[in-house]
Design a protein around this motif. Structure first.
Motif, PDB file in Angstrom:
ATOM      1  N   LEU A 101     126.908 -47.114  59.939  1.00 30.45           N
ATOM      2  CA  LEU A 101     125.852 -47.949  60.150  1.00 30.45           C
ATOM      3  C   LEU A 101     125.538 -49.098  59.302  1.00 30.45           C
ATOM      4  CD1 LEU A 101     124.920 -44.567  60.363  1.00 30.45           C
ATOM      5  CD2 LEU A 101     122.741 -45.526  60.481  1.00 30.45           C
ATOM      6  N   THR A 102     125.076 -50.126  59.574  1.00 32.30           N
ATOM      7  CA  THR A 102     124.931 -51.251  58.848  1.00 32.30           C
ATOM      8  C   THR A 102     123.425 -51.708  58.703  1.00 32.30           C
ATOM      9  OG1 THR A 102     127.061 -52.162  59.517  1.00 32.30           O
ATOM     10  CG2 THR A 102     125.609 -53.823  58.534  1.00 32.30           C
ATOM     11  N   PHE A 103     122.860 -51.877  57.446  1.00 33.89           N
ATOM     12  CA  PHE A 103     121.408 -52.212  57.352  1.00 33.89           C
ATOM     13  C   PHE A 103     121.440 -53.539  56.794  1.00 33.89           C
ATOM     14  CE2 PHE A 103     119.037 -48.251  56.478  1.00 33.89           C
ATOM     15  CZ  PHE A 103     120.170 -47.117  56.642  1.00 33.89           C
ATOM     16  N   GLY A 104     120.408 -54.484  57.345  1.00 31.04           N
ATOM     17  CA  GLY A 104     120.047 -55.424  56.969  1.00 31.04           C
ATOM     18  C   GLY A 104     119.302 -55.373  55.753  1.00 31.04           C
ATOM     19  N   LYS A 105     118.986 -56.690  55.230  1.00 33.65           N
ATOM     20  CA  LYS A 105     118.354 -56.727  53.950  1.00 33.65           C
ATOM     21  C   LYS A 105     116.856 -56.638  54.073  1.00 33.65           C
ATOM     22  CE  LYS A 105     121.941 -59.629  51.881  1.00 33.65           C
ATOM     23  NZ  LYS A 105     122.138 -60.952  50.926  1.00 33.65           N
ATOM     24  N   GLY A 106     116.167 -56.660  55.334  1.00 38.94           N
ATOM     25  CA  GLY A 106     114.966 -56.420  55.459  1.00 38.94           C
ATOM     26  C   GLY A 106     114.053 -57.839  55.775  1.00 38.94           C
ATOM     27  N   THR A 107     112.858 -57.450  56.185  1.00 39.63           N
ATOM     28  CA  THR A 107     111.883 -58.646  56.525  1.00 39.63           C
ATOM     29  C   THR A 107     110.567 -58.046  55.784  1.00 39.63           C
ATOM     30  OG1 THR A 107     112.876 -59.545  58.482  1.00 39.63           O
ATOM     31  CG2 THR A 107     110.602 -59.820  58.108  1.00 39.63           C
TER      32      THR A 107
ATOM     33  N   ASP B  38     119.785 -52.546  45.857  1.00 39.94           N
ATOM     34  CA  ASP B  38     119.444 -53.440  44.504  1.00 39.94           C
ATOM     35  C   ASP B  38     118.509 -54.779  45.187  1.00 39.94           C
ATOM     36  OD1 ASP B  38     123.133 -53.609  44.022  1.00 39.94           O
ATOM     37  OD2 ASP B  38     121.735 -52.718  42.874  1.00 39.94           O
ATOM     38  N   PRO B  39     117.727 -54.999  44.365  1.00 35.82           N
ATOM     39  CA  PRO B  39     116.704 -55.936  44.770  1.00 35.82           C
ATOM     40  C   PRO B  39     117.149 -56.941  45.645  1.00 35.82           C
ATOM     41  CG  PRO B  39     116.640 -55.634  42.412  1.00 35.82           C
ATOM     42  CD  PRO B  39     117.722 -54.916  42.711  1.00 35.82           C
ATOM     43  N   GLY B  40     116.490 -57.103  46.826  1.00 39.94           N
ATOM     44  CA  GLY B  40     116.790 -58.106  47.772  1.00 39.94           C
ATOM     45  C   GLY B  40     118.220 -58.204  48.550  1.00 39.94           C
ATOM     46  N   MET B  41     118.628 -56.729  48.429  1.00 32.61           N
ATOM     47  CA  MET B  41     119.948 -56.687  49.094  1.00 32.61           C
ATOM     48  C   MET B  41     119.682 -55.493  50.130  1.00 32.61           C
ATOM     49  SD  MET B  41     121.860 -58.853  47.611  1.00 32.61           S
ATOM     50  CE  MET B  41     123.274 -58.542  47.974  1.00 32.61           C
ATOM     51  N   GLY B  42     120.419 -55.306  50.955  1.00 32.96           N
ATOM     52  CA  GLY B  42     120.669 -54.314  51.921  1.00 32.96           C
ATOM     53  C   GLY B  42     121.126 -52.905  51.143  1.00 32.96           C
ATOM     54  N   LEU B  43     121.045 -51.726  51.919  1.00 25.80           N
ATOM     55  CA  LEU B  43     121.433 -50.526  51.446  1.00 25.80           C
ATOM     56  C   LEU B  43     123.091 -50.608  51.506  1.00 25.80           C
ATOM     57  CD1 LEU B  43     118.788 -48.391  53.369  1.00 25.80           C
ATOM     58  CD2 LEU B  43     119.368 -48.301  50.688  1.00 25.80           C
TER      59      LEU B  43
END
Lengths: 113, 111
Positions: A101-107, B38-43
């Motif tokens: 699984l690869t996670f994006g950093k989010g919106t 971490d802040p602003g980073m993905g898991l």
């Protein structure tokens, strides 16, 4: 090129409006796609899976565009409680590895009254 | 109906100290994971396990160790804590490697 990319936002949207955001992925062999929701200082929670034919869950609609390698999330009639960070997750799927699984950093979405 | 339980919720460590983050799940899931955010980073995946007695490294394993003696428990050990390990740590479990169920997280500061 990053594996999974999302616009970090924030998206500031008035309550009741419709908002949509995308997530692009670089690996054309990716099989499974998900949207997770993460509230501030909380754990991520599965919002919905994204199927090839698109799928809807109440006010939320998820779409997959394999040709252009992106998935989208559309929220209709937005509520204050929709304010959160939305994480895009892409995987090779097919049981193809527990580390796949690869996670994006989010919106980051902010619904304003 | 506990799901995934993580302890502690917060911890401050001094440089060089060690500690264990606890994680337990009651859903009988074979797959378990440790992530840091971490802040602003993905898991980022630290370690994962596909079943009792089996563990493997993820993307960022340096400075950490895990064990999986039972299906339920998957503790994460930090040896010789460093400031770079300041982060929020999430444990997760899954029945199928696709859909993850997360614990509520541990906020760790190393000073």
């Amino acid at each position: 090129r990053k594996e999974v990319e999302q616009d970090p936002g924030p998206f500031n949207v008035p309550e009741g409006a419709t908002v949509a955001f995308n997530c692009t992925y670089s690996n054309s062999a990716s099989q499974s796609f998900f949207w997770y929701r993460q509230d501030c200082r909380k754990e991520p929670k599965l919002l919905m899976s994204v199927y090839s034919s698109g799928n809807e869950d109440g006010r939320f609609t998820a779409q997959l565009n394999r040709a252009s390698q992106y998935i989208s999330l559309l929220i209709r009639d937005s509520k204050l409680s929709d304010s959160a960070t939305y994480l895009c997750v892409v995987t090779m799927g097919g049981g193809g590895g527990a580390d796949g699984l690869t996670f994006g950093k989010g919106t980051h979405l902010i619904i304003q009254p | 109906n506990a799901g995934v339980t993580q302890t502690p919720k917060f911890r401050i460590l001094k440089i060089g100290q060690s500690m264990t983050l606890q994680c337990a799940q009651d859903m009988n899931h074979n797959y378990m994971y440790w992530y840091r955010q971490d802040p602003g980073m993905g898991l980022k995946l630290i370690y994962y396990s596909v079943g009792a007695g089996i563990t493997d490294k993820g993307e960022v394993p340096n400075g950490y160790n895990v064990s999986r003696s039972t299906t339920e428990d998957f503790p994460l050990r930090l040896e010789l804590a460093a400031p770079s390990q300041t982060s929020v740590y999430f444990c997760a479990s899954s029945p199928d490697t696709l859909k993850l169920f997360f614990g509520s997280g541990t906020q760790l500061s190393v000073l």
